[in-house]
Design an enzyme around this catalytic site. Structure first.
Site, PDB file in Angstrom:
ATOM      1  N   ASP A 162     -25.856  -7.913   2.496  1.00 25.33           N
ATOM      2  CA  ASP A 162     -26.830  -9.011   2.560  1.00 25.33           C
ATOM      3  C   ASP A 162     -27.605  -9.103   1.247  1.00 25.33           C
ATOM      4  O   ASP A 162     -27.857 -10.188   0.722  1.00 25.33           O
ATOM      5  CB  ASP A 162     -27.788  -8.768   3.738  1.00 25.33           C
ATOM      6  CG  ASP A 162     -27.004  -8.447   4.996  1.00 25.33           C
ATOM      7  OD1 ASP A 162     -26.149  -9.265   5.359  1.00 25.33           O
ATOM      8  OD2 ASP A 162     -27.203  -7.359   5.570  1.00 25.33           O
ATOM      9  N   HIS A 190     -29.278  -6.702  10.151  1.00 25.62           N
ATOM     10  CA  HIS A 190     -28.061  -7.313   9.608  1.00 25.62           C
ATOM     11  C   HIS A 190     -27.567  -8.327  10.634  1.00 25.62           C
ATOM     12  O   HIS A 190     -26.667  -8.058  11.432  1.00 25.62           O
ATOM     13  CB  HIS A 190     -27.004  -6.233   9.335  1.00 25.62           C
ATOM     14  CG  HIS A 190     -25.688  -6.805   8.916  1.00 25.62           C
ATOM     15  ND1 HIS A 190     -25.524  -7.546   7.764  1.00 25.62           N
ATOM     16  CD2 HIS A 190     -24.462  -6.777   9.501  1.00 25.62           C
ATOM     17  CE1 HIS A 190     -24.266  -7.928   7.663  1.00 25.62           C
ATOM     18  NE2 HIS A 190     -23.601  -7.480   8.702  1.00 25.62           N
TER      19      HIS A 190
HETATM   20  N1  LIG Z   1     -22.705  -4.095   8.094  1.00 25.90           N
HETATM   21  C1  LIG Z   1     -21.995  -5.002   7.439  1.00 25.90           C
HETATM   22  O1  LIG Z   1     -22.473  -5.638   6.491  1.00 25.90           O
HETATM   23  C2  LIG Z   1     -20.563  -5.278   7.842  1.00 25.90           C
HETATM   24  C3  LIG Z   1     -19.751  -6.094   7.054  1.00 25.90           C
HETATM   25  C4  LIG Z   1     -18.427  -6.332   7.447  1.00 25.90           C
HETATM   26  C5  LIG Z   1     -17.948  -5.766   8.622  1.00 25.90           C
HETATM   27  N2  LIG Z   1     -18.764  -4.991   9.373  1.00 25.90           N
HETATM   28  C6  LIG Z   1     -18.310  -4.338  10.593  1.00 25.90           C
HETATM   29  O2  LIG Z   1     -17.483  -3.219  10.240  1.00 25.90           O
HETATM   30  C7  LIG Z   1     -16.659  -2.883  11.340  1.00 25.90           C
HETATM   31  C8  LIG Z   1     -15.220  -2.681  10.889  1.00 25.90           C
HETATM   32  O3  LIG Z   1     -14.692  -3.880  10.382  1.00 25.90           O
HETATM   33  P1  LIG Z   1     -13.152  -3.996   9.956  1.00 25.90           P
HETATM   34  O4  LIG Z   1     -12.991  -5.374   9.453  1.00 25.90           O
HETATM   35  O5  LIG Z   1     -12.756  -2.839   9.104  1.00 25.90           O
HETATM   36  O6  LIG Z   1     -12.453  -3.890  11.378  1.00 25.90           O
HETATM   37  P2  LIG Z   1     -10.955  -3.480  11.709  1.00 25.90           P
HETATM   38  O7  LIG Z   1     -10.723  -3.831  13.139  1.00 25.90           O
HETATM   39  O8  LIG Z   1     -10.002  -3.964  10.670  1.00 25.90           O
HETATM   40  O9  LIG Z   1     -11.016  -1.905  11.571  1.00 25.90           O
HETATM   41  C9  LIG Z   1     -11.736  -1.107  12.432  1.00 25.90           C
HETATM   42  C10 LIG Z   1     -10.971   0.173  12.565  1.00 25.90           C
HETATM   43  O10 LIG Z   1     -11.764   1.065  13.313  1.00 25.90           O
HETATM   44  C11 LIG Z   1     -10.913   1.764  14.180  1.00 25.90           C
HETATM   45  N3  LIG Z   1     -11.738   2.282  15.266  1.00 25.90           N
HETATM   46  C12 LIG Z   1     -12.225   1.637  16.351  1.00 25.90           C
HETATM   47  N4  LIG Z   1     -12.904   2.471  17.124  1.00 25.90           N
HETATM   48  C13 LIG Z   1     -12.872   3.659  16.515  1.00 25.90           C
HETATM   49  C14 LIG Z   1     -13.393   4.935  16.837  1.00 25.90           C
HETATM   50  N5  LIG Z   1     -14.076   5.136  17.969  1.00 25.90           N
HETATM   51  N6  LIG Z   1     -13.178   5.959  15.984  1.00 25.90           N
HETATM   52  C15 LIG Z   1     -12.472   5.770  14.868  1.00 25.90           C
HETATM   53  N7  LIG Z   1     -11.938   4.597  14.509  1.00 25.90           N
HETATM   54  C16 LIG Z   1     -12.147   3.561  15.334  1.00 25.90           C
HETATM   55  C17 LIG Z   1      -9.861   0.759  14.616  1.00 25.90           C
HETATM   56  O11 LIG Z   1      -8.673   1.404  15.066  1.00 25.90           O
HETATM   57  C18 LIG Z   1      -9.643   0.001  13.306  1.00 25.90           C
HETATM   58  O12 LIG Z   1      -8.592   0.546  12.531  1.00 25.90           O
HETATM   59  C19 LIG Z   1     -16.841  -4.016  12.346  1.00 25.90           C
HETATM   60  O13 LIG Z   1     -17.815  -3.619  13.295  1.00 25.90           O
HETATM   61  C20 LIG Z   1     -17.407  -5.147  11.498  1.00 25.90           C
HETATM   62  O14 LIG Z   1     -18.136  -6.062  12.267  1.00 25.90           O
HETATM   63  C21 LIG Z   1     -20.041  -4.725   9.003  1.00 25.90           C
HETATM   64  O1  LIG Z   2     -20.413 -11.065  10.113  1.00 24.55           O
HETATM   65  C1  LIG Z   2     -19.694 -10.170  10.544  1.00 24.55           C
HETATM   66  O2  LIG Z   2     -19.421  -9.992  11.736  1.00 24.55           O
HETATM   67  C2  LIG Z   2     -19.109  -9.214   9.540  1.00 24.55           C
HETATM   68  C3  LIG Z   2     -20.166  -8.678   8.691  1.00 24.55           C
HETATM   69  O3  LIG Z   2     -21.246  -8.211   9.404  1.00 24.55           O
HETATM   70  C4  LIG Z   2     -20.598  -9.623   7.601  1.00 24.55           C
HETATM   71  O4  LIG Z   2     -21.805  -9.861   7.459  1.00 24.55           O
HETATM   72  O5  LIG Z   2     -19.729 -10.108   6.858  1.00 24.55           O
END
Ligand SMILES: NC(=O)c1ccc[n+]([C@@H]2O[C@H](COP(=O)([O-])OP(=O)(O)OC[C@H]3O[C@@H](n4cnc5c(N)ncnc54)[C@H](O)[C@@H]3O)[C@@H](O)[C@H]2O)c1
Ligand SMILES: O=C(O)C[C@H](O)C(=O)O
Length: 328
Positions: A162, A190
């Site tokens: 952000d 967030h």
């Molecule tokens: N905070 C932020 O700014 C931000 C930004 C982008 C994404 N995210 C979040 O990050 C997370 C991951 O996103 P992604 O695009 O990599 O998703 P993704 O689905 O591609 O990958 C997630 C991975 O986590 C694994 N997983 C699920 N539960 C698990 C557990 N209990 N233990 C270990 N591994 C586990 C899944 O098998 C998968 O491979 C999501 O919650 C997404 O919303 C946060």
């Molecule tokens: O928005 C989402 O769910 C993914 C991540 O938190 C983002 O801000 O890109």
């Protein structure tokens, strides 16, 4: 003399953010060009994710990174967090189109309880944690509460994406670069309620609030930054991965190596400052010296900011109430 390797845990290592993150950590982008690392990667204990993790590990081998001292791939949190010095908690279910991040709360609360307990049991007593998996602030709160023997202050949630979005779009508006922007703050959760506050920001030394139109700032910029994640999902059909991995790596790098006085935003367990109740994970401005963050304190909060900061706090309190039974 060569430095002793440190242990870095990445959960959800074979997911999209994990895949964008592992190779940069192993290259030294997170902890520096002279710091060897041991990668401890956690994936769901199911055939497909474990197979995908094996593939990621093959690629790590084939990169022949000089700094990668060893690696472990596992489906067991107690193996993944064993003696870990740093943990990047990414593994969680991402949201799809039309969902808000808080819709993921119950699906993900269980994960962060289990992982908090595992860290409490087996990780280094000085482990530094960033939670990326959404809803990141509340997941971090759950992990922190599930790890009562570890220092609360070592649990942080990711607000850096952000912050980076806020910096880029402010610079772009006035035709400058991100290098020109200082003292950005993104308060709170967030989520779309986050409050990108430019009152202290400067662009090439000039006060940002004098360079942009207030109506644009309030009516366009603030909601645009808050909804940027959804805008990326709409365009890509998947949530941000490269920019999220980059944000997590720079959050940890700054914490480990320092910011040289530059302000960055981190989600921290509140110490009560700025009227935020203790322990709530809330985005605040910090500066870092190696291994330590320090909140920027004493900023004046005007009426508009108070309203915005209270709205994002209200949402965090609601999320916290929804997981109360899990946290105990
Ligand atoms: N905070 C932020 O700014 C931000 C930004 C982008 C994404 N995210 C979040 O990050 C997370 C991951 O996103 P992604 O695009 O990599 O998703 P993704 O689905 O591609 O990958 C997630 C991975 O986590 C694994 N997983 C699920 N539960 C698990 C557990 N209990 N233990 C270990 N591994 C586990 C899944 O098998 C998968 O491979 C999501 O919650 C997404 O919303 C946060
Ligand atoms: O928005 C989402 O769910 C993914 C991540 O938190 C983002 O801000 O890109």
């Amino acid at each position: 003399m060569a430095k002793k390797p440190v242990r870095v845990t990445v959960t959800g290592a074979a997911g999209q953010i994990g895949y964008a993150m592992l190779y940069r950590i192993a290259s030294g982008a997170m902890l520096g060009p002279d710091q060897p690392v041991i990668l401890q990667m956690l994936e769901l204990p199911l055939e497909k994710p474990q197979q995908a993790l094996k593939g990621c590990m093959m690629e790590l081998e084939d990169c022949a990174f000089p700094l990668l001292a060893d690696m472990v791939g596992t489906g067991d949190p107690k193996v993944a967090f064993k003696d870990a010095d740093y943990a990047l908690l990414v593994g969680a279910r991402p949201r799809g189109p039309g969902m808000e991040r808080k819709d993921l709360l119950s699906a993900n609360a269980q994960i962060f309880t289990e992982q908090g307990k595992a860290m409490n049991e087996v990780a280094s007593r000085d482990i530094r944690v960033i939670v990326v998996g959404n809803p990141a602030n509340t997941n971090c709160y759950i992990a922190m509460k599930s790890a009562p023997d570890l220092p609360k202050a070592n649990f942080t949630s990711m607000m850096r994406l952000d912050h980076n979005r806020a910096v880029y779009h402010l610079a772009a508006k006035v035709g400058k670069t991100v290098n020109d922007v200082e003292k950005m703050v993104v308060w709170g959760n967030h989520s779309p309620t986050m409050y990108p506050d430019i009152r202290f920001a400067t662009i090439a030394g000039q006060p940002a609030s004098k360079l942009v139109d207030e109506a644009w700032y309030r009516n366009e910029y603030i909601p645009m930054i808050g909804k940027r994640g959804a805008t990326v999902i709409e365009a890509r059909g998947l949530s941000s991965a490269a920019s999220a991995a980059n944000a997590a790596i720079t959050h940890m790098r700054d914490w480990a190596l320092g910011t040289n006085g530059k302000w960055v935003t981190m989600g921290l367990p509140s110490d009560g400052s700025y009227g935020i109740p203790e322990d709530i994970l809330y985005g605040v401005p910090v500066t870092c010296t190696p291994g330590k963050y320090e909140r920027v304190k004493g900023l004046e909060i005007d009426a508009f900011s108070r309203e915005k900061m209270d709205a994002t706090l209200k949402e965090l309190l609601e999320e916290q109430a929804a997981v109360k039974d899990l946290v105990g």
